[in-house]
Design an enzyme around this catalytic site. Structure first.
Site, short mmCIF file in Angstrom:
data_model
loop_
_atom_site.label_atom_id
_atom_site.label_comp_id
_atom_site.label_asym_id
_atom_site.label_seq_id
_atom_site.Cartn_x
_atom_site.Cartn_y
_atom_site.Cartn_z
N SER A 220 -71.55 -95.09 -17.22
CA SER A 220 -72.90 -95.65 -17.15
C SER A 220 -73.62 -95.47 -18.48
CB SER A 220 -73.68 -94.95 -16.02
OG SER A 220 -75.04 -95.25 -16.10
N PHE B 104 -79.57 -104.00 -23.21
CA PHE B 104 -78.34 -103.31 -22.75
C PHE B 104 -77.25 -104.28 -22.35
CE2 PHE B 104 -81.62 -100.01 -21.59
CZ PHE B 104 -81.42 -99.35 -22.77
N TRP C 19 -72.29 -97.92 -20.94
CA TRP C 19 -72.76 -99.27 -20.60
C TRP C 19 -74.18 -99.48 -21.15
CZ3 TRP C 19 -76.92 -101.15 -17.77
CH2 TRP C 19 -76.88 -102.50 -17.43
N HIS C 20 -74.98 -98.41 -21.13
CA HIS C 20 -76.36 -98.56 -21.59
C HIS C 20 -76.47 -98.74 -23.09
CE1 HIS C 20 -77.62 -97.36 -17.54
NE2 HIS C 20 -78.78 -97.90 -17.86
N GLY C 21 -75.52 -98.25 -23.85
CA GLY C 21 -75.64 -98.47 -25.28
C GLY C 21 -74.62 -97.71 -26.09
#
Lengths: 467, 341
Positions: free
Chosen positions: A324, A467, A327-329
């Site tokens: 996660s 994102f 995935w955000h950055g």
């Protein structure tokens, strides 16, 4: 195209009129699909081309799985490689390009080309997860692939959702796309409060609290007190920003006759980390739970590694939240933020506090809330920090207060957090005690006035667009 | 349905109240001119400098010029008296106002005005004209700046915005209303602690204005702002030139017998290579032809290989050693083109 631009309003009105005029689903879906591609490719048409190509590929791969089940693994591998490859390429290229350029230069070649910044196409992270969810469900036999390319393409590109979700599951959206839709006034009466609240949260709350949070996080060496106040400001900003976007998205979808998922359910009232992730960005949490958390958990249980129970309990949340974070950055702070939540979830579970835990005593309830809210604010400090080194430097080297000025500015930040969160508290109370009454209508009327007052020439992008 | 109509009734009531209250509260008459309202006073800062220093050359530009050109060294190298009129974050609207309301009305006219710019700045009249930049413009604007209003503001507003600014008090006075809210939030809590407005403003200044910014965040802010200059619409020279301040700047210098030289400063190539570089090239070619047609000298250092990446401290600003080098390069270029005494 921004939701708050005149071009979007014109686009919305035209699409809305045309869509309901034609009445037949056979025409409505192509109109909505064309509108979605226009919306998505408005600034950079090549993005729409890329979206179209990747959509076609997954459509035919899913059909291939149905036609030839023995090749399911091959088709899934292809889809995963292409989807994740494109996502990783766009998302992490900028993270490594300096090193790449240095390496090329060290070989005696001109490495300047590799220094070109690659912009992440808006929504790529969101529609990639949508498509992957579809492909995985088809490969598992949980979903029959659709035979209509237009329907599938609309599922992927549906304009209210393409930029920042909600990450709608095919089982929820596809049947609605495939069904006949006729205009009902209820669509409008359901949509307008959502759209209004979306604009209110974004323009009045998020964009104003952003000013102080950005300023604090731009400082090279703020004191610990300022960091805490900046993190509190960001805690409010990200909620207002992202839930505002989701409200608008749901409202616009409703205008076209679609019921889409809620993404937030009072996340800052959570008592445990699991509870928080069941309430924050719900559609992403569900996606991660179904496609990453559960499979890892199942694999660990079936494995012959004979891991001790605490490891079987800890590895799935830590691995899931690590993904996660990625995935955000592309940044160590995002990775750290993800792992931080993974560890928190594990620790809570290991001491026997599950997601649905509710203490009986109000004092214990209050304490549990305070502890969890503190964890949330610490998490957002990691998330918003320019780098982990910056955060570490403040925590280990900076004093609690540099000067009296820090105290004053910190208090201003705190008063801004209180002032701009009051409307959310009032709304919470109205939803509970006076839904659909005069007071609620008065609240919306005041909100509209405040939107007009705070309407600015600039409309900063939604945080989750990046994102 | 009922709640929607209740909402409409209450909203109408609030708008009606605002219609009645706002004009009196803020002393505004409607309909009013859309766009910002400048006060009558014009700061004479540069007029005083011109009359006192009597420069042959005036440099106009923003912080990149301030950190890119050393006026004393340039004076030494060119043998002319040079004054630098830089303003941090300034752009074409500001340079136009300085030229119009200070330089050409001073008793002493410089022989040459040199504008130092980057890429599409000369034809981006709406660049850096809001927020704090608006206050800077107000210092040098009269209360009748038709060209400024039109080119920097009205041309960038849509029809609905203009109508709303002219006729709807709630929208038109939103800056004043926002300031009220901001003042209330900003000063209330410090006042409880015995910190008055001056004390609060000083605290804000100490923490934010005088402090160092985190380099990555500073870079990111610069990039965000600069990206406007590289949008496809800004890169179309012919579409923008007539709507920009460039024709006025050329006319003002011509009418006052001042030589105009425009100097394109290089941004740090390493960090700002763009996928649309060919469009920048085409833009500069078009700008160059236009300036040549109008008798304006154009010195283009936008791709000068002597200004290496290590001479820059960020994506725009030169380090002191870069400043010395660029001043020498500029002096070399100027020596061949400066108007003779």
């Amino acid at each position: 195209m921004s939701f708050a631009s005149l071009s979007f309003i014109i686009f919305l009105v035209c699409t809305f009129a045309l869509y309901w005029l034609v009445k037949k689903r056979e025409w409505q879906n192509p109109i909505l699909l064309a509108a979605s591609y226009l919306f998505y490719g408005w600034v950079t048409p090549s993005l729409a081309v890329m979206l179209g190509a990747s959509t076609m590929l997954d459509f035919f791969l899913a059909r291939g799985i149905q036609a030839s089940p023995v090749r399911t693994r091959l088709f899934m591998a292809l889809s995963l490689t292409l989807n994740l490859g494109v996502l990783a390429g766009f998302k992490y290229y900028n993270f490594f390009n300096d090193e790449l350029a240095n390496f090329v230069t060290s070989l005696g070649m001109n490495g300047d080309f590799f220094l070109t910044r690659v912009l992440l196409p808006a929504g790529l992270s969101f529609y990639t997860l949508k498509k992957l969810g579809y492909m995985i469900d088809v490969s598992r036999g949980m979903l029959k692939p659709t035979h209509a390319l237009v329907d599938f393409a609309l599922y992927v590109s549906f304009f209210p959702q393409i930029i920042a979700g909600p990450i709608e599951r095919p089982q929820k959206l596809l049947p609605q796309i495939e069904a006949q839709r006729a205009w009902k006034a209820d669509f409008f009466y359901g949509a307008w409060p959502l759209i209004l609240m979306g604009f209110f949260k974004k323009i009045v709350i998020a964009d104003n609290i952003k000013i102080i949070s950005d300023q604090i996080f731009s400082l090279d060496e703020p004191s610990i007190f300022l960091l805490i106040m900046g993190a509190l400001a960001f805690t409010l900003q990200i909620l207002a920003d992202f839930s505002g976007y989701t409200d608008m998205s749901r409202g616009f979808a409703m205008l076209f006759g679609f019921q889409t998922s809620e993404n937030f359910n009072l996340p800052y009232t959570s008592l445990t980390p699991t509870d928080f992730w069941n309430r924050w960005h719900i559609t992403l949490s569900n996606w991660l739970r179904d496609y990453i958390f559960f499979p890892i958990g199942r694999a660990l249980k079936r494995s012959r590694l004979n891991l001790p129970p605490w490891q079987v309990l800890s590895i799935p949340p830590i691995a899931t939240m690590f993904i996660s974070g990625l995935w955000h950055g592309a940044g160590w702070n995002f990775v750290m933020w993800g792992v931080y939540y993974g560890v928190l979830i594990s620790v809570y579970q290991l001491v026997g506090i599950r997601g649905d835990w509710k203490p009986k005593s109000p004092w214990a309830h209050g304490l549990a809330w305070f502890v969890m809210f503190t964890f949330i604010v610490i998490g957002w400090a990691m998330f918003r920090a320019p780098s982990l080194a910056w955060l570490g430097n403040i925590l280990f080297n900076e004093p609690f207060l540099h000067s009296q000025s820090d105290l004053i500015v910190g208090l201003i930040a705190f008063s801004m957090v209180i002032a701009y969160s009051i409307p959310l508290w009032i709304k919470l109370g109205l939803d509970k005690y006076a839904k659909d009454g005069w007071l609620t209508s008065a609240y919306y009327a005041f909100a509209t006035v405040l939107i007009i007052v705070f309407l600015n020439a600039t409309f900063p992008d939604f945080i989750y667009n990046q994102f | 349905m009922r709640s929607f109509f209740r909402y409409l009734i209450l909203l109408s009531a609030l708008v009606t109240i605002s219609w009645a209250a706002i004009p009196g509260w803020f002393n505004i008459r409607f309909p009013r001119q859309a766009g910002p309202h400048f006060n009558r006073e014009v700061r004479r800062k540069y007029i005083t400098t011109l009359n006192k220093e009597q420069p042959d050359i005036v440099l106009l530009g923003d912080s990149t010029m301030m950190e890119g050109v050393d006026p004393e060294l340039l004076s030494e190298l060119t043998g002319r008296q040079v004054s630098s009129f830089h303003s941090l974050g300034s752009a074409s609207a500001f340079w136009y106002l300085i030229l119009k309301n200070n330089i050409v009305i001073a008793d002493h006219h410089p022989q040459t005005v040199i504008i130092v710019f980057r890429d599409t700045m000369l034809t981006a009249p709406g660049f850096r004209v809001y927020g704090g930049f608006l206050d800077n413009l107000d210092e040098f604007a009269t209360d009748h700046e038709t060209v400024l209003l039109e080119k920097a503001y009205l041309n960038h507003m849509n029809w609905a915005e203009i109508q709303a600014e002219e006729h709807i008090p709630l929208y038109s006075a939103r800056e004043n209303l926002r300031e009220k809210v901001d003042t209330w939030i900003r000063y209330l809590v410090p006042a409880w602690l015995g910190c008055d407005r001056q004390c609060t403003d000083d605290a804000m200044f100490n923490v934010f204005t005088s402090a160092e910014l985190e380099p990555g965040q500073l870079q990111s802010r610069i990039t965000t702002v600069e990206e406007y200059l590289y949008t496809p619409s800004q890169l179309d020279f012919h579409q923008n030139v007539d709507q920009s301040f460039l024709p006025e700047i050329i006319q003002l210098t011509r009418e006052n017998n001042i030589q105009l030289i425009v100097v394109r400063l290089k941004p740090n190539t390493i960090r700002t290579i763009r996928l649309d570089a060919p469009a920048v090239g085409q833009y500069i070619t078009d700008l160059s032809s236009y300036l040549a047609e109008n008798g304006v000298v154009f010195l283009d250092y936008g791709r000068d290989p002597r200004l290496r990446s290590d001479y820059f401290r960020d994506s725009l600003h030169l380090k002191p050693e870069g400043k010395t080098l660029f001043t020498q390069i500029l002096a070399e270029g100027l020596n061949g083109v400066l108007k003779k005494d």
